[in-house]
Design a protein around this motif. Sequence first.
Motif, PDB file in Angstrom:
ATOM      1  N   LYS A  53      -2.568  10.631   4.584  1.00 53.45           N
ATOM      2  CA  LYS A  53      -2.327   9.337   3.946  1.00 53.45           C
ATOM      3  C   LYS A  53      -3.116   9.228   2.645  1.00 53.45           C
ATOM      4  O   LYS A  53      -2.641   8.638   1.668  1.00 53.45           O
ATOM      5  CB  LYS A  53      -2.709   8.196   4.897  1.00 53.45           C
ATOM      6  CG  LYS A  53      -1.731   8.021   6.055  1.00 53.45           C
ATOM      7  CD  LYS A  53      -2.122   6.834   6.931  1.00 53.45           C
ATOM      8  CE  LYS A  53      -1.103   6.629   8.058  1.00 53.45           C
ATOM      9  NZ  LYS A  53      -1.470   5.492   8.931  1.00 53.45           N
ATOM     10  N   THR A  57      -1.395   8.524  -0.906  1.00 54.59           N
ATOM     11  CA  THR A  57      -1.784   7.417  -1.784  1.00 54.59           C
ATOM     12  C   THR A  57      -2.161   7.924  -3.180  1.00 54.59           C
ATOM     13  O   THR A  57      -1.781   7.329  -4.191  1.00 54.59           O
ATOM     14  CB  THR A  57      -2.981   6.660  -1.174  1.00 54.59           C
ATOM     15  OG1 THR A  57      -2.606   6.158   0.118  1.00 54.59           O
ATOM     16  CG2 THR A  57      -3.389   5.502  -2.062  1.00 54.59           C
ATOM     17  N   ASP A  60       1.034   8.948  -4.991  1.00 56.88           N
ATOM     18  CA  ASP A  60       1.775   7.742  -5.381  1.00 56.88           C
ATOM     19  C   ASP A  60       1.173   7.118  -6.633  1.00 56.88           C
ATOM     20  O   ASP A  60       1.893   6.687  -7.543  1.00 56.88           O
ATOM     21  CB  ASP A  60       1.764   6.721  -4.227  1.00 56.88           C
ATOM     22  CG  ASP A  60       2.798   7.055  -3.164  1.00 56.88           C
ATOM     23  OD1 ASP A  60       3.536   8.041  -3.355  1.00 56.88           O
ATOM     24  OD2 ASP A  60       2.867   6.330  -2.161  1.00 56.88           O
ATOM     25  N   ASN A  61      -0.159   7.071  -6.683  1.00 50.66           N
ATOM     26  CA  ASN A  61      -0.814   6.489  -7.866  1.00 50.66           C
ATOM     27  C   ASN A  61      -0.513   7.308  -9.124  1.00 50.66           C
ATOM     28  O   ASN A  61      -0.329   6.754 -10.209  1.00 50.66           O
ATOM     29  CB  ASN A  61      -2.324   6.415  -7.646  1.00 50.66           C
ATOM     30  CG  ASN A  61      -2.708   5.355  -6.631  1.00 50.66           C
ATOM     31  OD1 ASN A  61      -1.938   4.422  -6.392  1.00 50.66           O
ATOM     32  ND2 ASN A  61      -3.863   5.480  -6.020  1.00 50.66           N
ATOM     33  N   SER A 267       6.177   7.903   1.974  1.00 45.98           N
ATOM     34  CA  SER A 267       5.742   7.010   0.906  1.00 45.98           C
ATOM     35  C   SER A 267       6.718   5.849   0.761  1.00 45.98           C
ATOM     36  O   SER A 267       7.934   6.055   0.665  1.00 45.98           O
ATOM     37  CB  SER A 267       5.643   7.777  -0.416  1.00 45.98           C
ATOM     38  OG  SER A 267       5.448   6.883  -1.494  1.00 45.98           O
ATOM     39  N   TYR A 384       1.253  -2.967  -7.466  1.00 50.48           N
ATOM     40  CA  TYR A 384       0.548  -2.460  -6.288  1.00 50.48           C
ATOM     41  C   TYR A 384      -0.640  -3.322  -5.872  1.00 50.48           C
ATOM     42  O   TYR A 384      -1.436  -2.919  -5.036  1.00 50.48           O
ATOM     43  CB  TYR A 384       0.054  -1.031  -6.543  1.00 50.48           C
ATOM     44  CG  TYR A 384      -0.824  -0.872  -7.754  1.00 50.48           C
ATOM     45  CD1 TYR A 384      -2.192  -1.092  -7.671  1.00 50.48           C
ATOM     46  CD2 TYR A 384      -0.292  -0.514  -8.975  1.00 50.48           C
ATOM     47  CE1 TYR A 384      -3.008  -0.962  -8.767  1.00 50.48           C
ATOM     48  CE2 TYR A 384      -1.105  -0.372 -10.094  1.00 50.48           C
ATOM     49  CZ  TYR A 384      -2.458  -0.593  -9.981  1.00 50.48           C
ATOM     50  OH  TYR A 384      -3.259  -0.450 -11.068  1.00 50.48           O
ATOM     51  N   GLU A 387      -0.712  -4.175  -2.008  1.00 53.79           N
ATOM     52  CA  GLU A 387      -1.011  -3.008  -1.192  1.00 53.79           C
ATOM     53  C   GLU A 387      -2.486  -2.633  -1.277  1.00 53.79           C
ATOM     54  O   GLU A 387      -3.128  -2.333  -0.267  1.00 53.79           O
ATOM     55  CB  GLU A 387      -0.137  -1.836  -1.648  1.00 53.79           C
ATOM     56  CG  GLU A 387      -0.387  -0.556  -0.873  1.00 53.79           C
ATOM     57  CD  GLU A 387       0.449   0.599  -1.389  1.00 53.79           C
ATOM     58  OE1 GLU A 387       0.247   1.726  -0.910  1.00 53.79           O
ATOM     59  OE2 GLU A 387       1.293   0.363  -2.277  1.00 53.79           O
TER      60      GLU A 387
END
Length: 753
Positions: A53, A57, A60-61, A267, A384, A387
């Motif tokens: 995870k 993350t 994704d960033n 994701s 974001y 989140e």
Amino acid sequence: MRIRYKSKLFIRYMISYLLIFLIPLTIMTLFFYQNASQHLRYEIEQSYMAKLKHAQTTIDNRVIDLQKLGEFITMDKYLTKYYATHPYYGITTINHLDQYTSANPLVDEILLYFKGNDTIYSSTGSMSIDTLLKKKYPFIDWPSFAKDINSIDSPIIRLSRVQVSQDKYKNMMVYMMPIPQALYPTSGIIVFVMEERVLSDLFESVFGDISNALYLFDENQQMISSWKHDASISLDGQSLTSISEMNEGIQLLNLEDTDYSTIAVKSDLNGWIYVSLIPQDQFFEKVAHIDTLLIIVVIITIIFGGIVAYKLAKQQYNPIYKLCQLAKTSSFQTDQGMLETRYNEWELLRKTVEYGNYVDKQTPYARNNFFQMLLQYGNQCTSYIDEMMSFFDISLEDGCCFVALMPWEVSKEDPNRFQQRQEVMGILKEMELSIPKAYIYGVELLQTDQIALIVIIPQISADEVTFDLVEQIISNVGYKLEEVLSYKPSFGIGNCCNELLDIDQSYIEATVSLQYLIANSTENIIHFNNLPDSNNILLPVEEKYFEKLKQSIRQGNQDVAYATLDEIFSIIEKTQLSLSLLYCIWFDIINNVLKAAMEIEYTLNVDQITDLTQMTTMEDLKSKLKITIGEICQYAGIHEASISMNLSDEMIKYVEDNYTDRDLSLESVADRFGYSVPYMSNLFKEKTGYTFSQYIWNLRMEEVTYRLITSDDLVKDIVSQVGYLDVSNFIRRFKRETGLTPGQYRELKRANS
């Protein structure tokens, strides 16, 4: 380890073994080790899930960063088809692409293509698609590139091999992002080309030397990237298809006659699926001797009776005692010598828990970066914010927040500077405020050498918060910090806001307040709304609004700059002024914008300045100013990123120049540059993709291998000269990585040369 024999469980073991020797012992031992094995597997799987995870993350960033970069490119007028194809401005398009490429270290090249045109633009020039595919990026397994670039209507990512030389290839990732047709008459494509090692290095940094394999699939179940630490893990096409269709979670799968714990994470951003394969064998390879141990224990119990019963009870209770102590411990000290010996099942469990703790330790660094982005960009973080607030457990609870800014006034020559900064951040982390449920976050600011205090007050709106309450909170913070610092800290305070996305405005106001405090005041705390007006009494706009406008421009915050400009014009509109006085104020606004531009070394040409001064109405001036401010803010963002990159480069160069120093450490580097260890660690890893210790090891390893080949010096002398005291420890690690001792490595390389 010494056991406290007052434990009731240990006494029960003793009684059971004394009463019935063989049967109770066998049943309990089997049950105990079976339960331990299951617990071991559960801990490892959960640790891997957390790491997976974390990797998801992070990626994704980075995808979000590419999307934002694409949005900046689409808004750049010099990257339209008109400028790209213009015989005079074409070179400007190439220069702008080069600027964007240079500003992003993850990207190997940025390409710009307009549909229906055979020309594609890059940072090195324009070329035909055919030239691109033959000379620059010969994708050997992507024959439909020219077709795809003319047909896509949504972002896609492809993994393809590029032929570097006659017998050398490397994997490249290509991220294609369409330019929305609503922006320009001719639609086009932005193409980001990256080496696959960008992801491989990330996976390596997250998983280290863990025996596993990781696969990344896109939303269409096509593989984007893969990484293997265990070379024995190799899947065929059918097995890859099976794992690409997995749902999120942990499953046990048999692939090609091998059992794996398979962990999948999806994701929410782009639908990509991250799958990690862990061979089941590694869960039990350290406990495989249990069967033999059980037989020996039973035989010894029958022979020696009560004496052996006591020893077996101690042996069985010992692992439970360690496990209990492990559960109570929040951090672990690793003995390098112990790690190089053969693991037993409990040592493996201890190391597994350490990996899970490592992920938890990254949270403060990530949270510091998150707050830095909020302070700088504010409303640009909308995509974001929810989140990230959920991830870091941050909630306003219908409350408000504000920023107070504190300068770091300790001299860089002060030997206690590093220790004081660490203590200050520790105090801010654990501080309890006088208002129930209110809490504070300390954020280290790189460029300004300041600490921003983000104070969150739940269940109280910004309109209900008084200046006295805010100053009371900050005064209490100042008293606490004064116990550590050798001076009374100063604070500039911004206004409260009801949304965390508006915190950048409070930050800019706090900056203005602090600048006034340092320059003009003998007080230690000042609020933005309490700043005195130093303007001429005939002018209706207070000086603090001009300072806020300049500060927002210097920081590249376009939203706050526009809002402040609207606020200034609103004040002017409400005031009846003569035409001459009105012109004075207009020119004052223009002068402040020009001052802000000069302070960040942005130069406006004569035509731009002349155009600003030839305003006809207030709306005309406002419109022209917003265009100019937007251009300056865009430059400021690139300028600030360049400064941060320069600091990273200085740090890397210092490490590369001094890596042979035995006393070189992350603490000494942080102390030299004047920042905290966590901040420098995070900055170092973002720049290099490696931890500090990994990077030092790579430099020393490279130097050792070079000297082994080019000199006849003794191995112990070479190892000592590159900064290692423990020669035997280095040789063991060298052999683990290369499969050879340093002496064998030297003989092999010289024989082949």
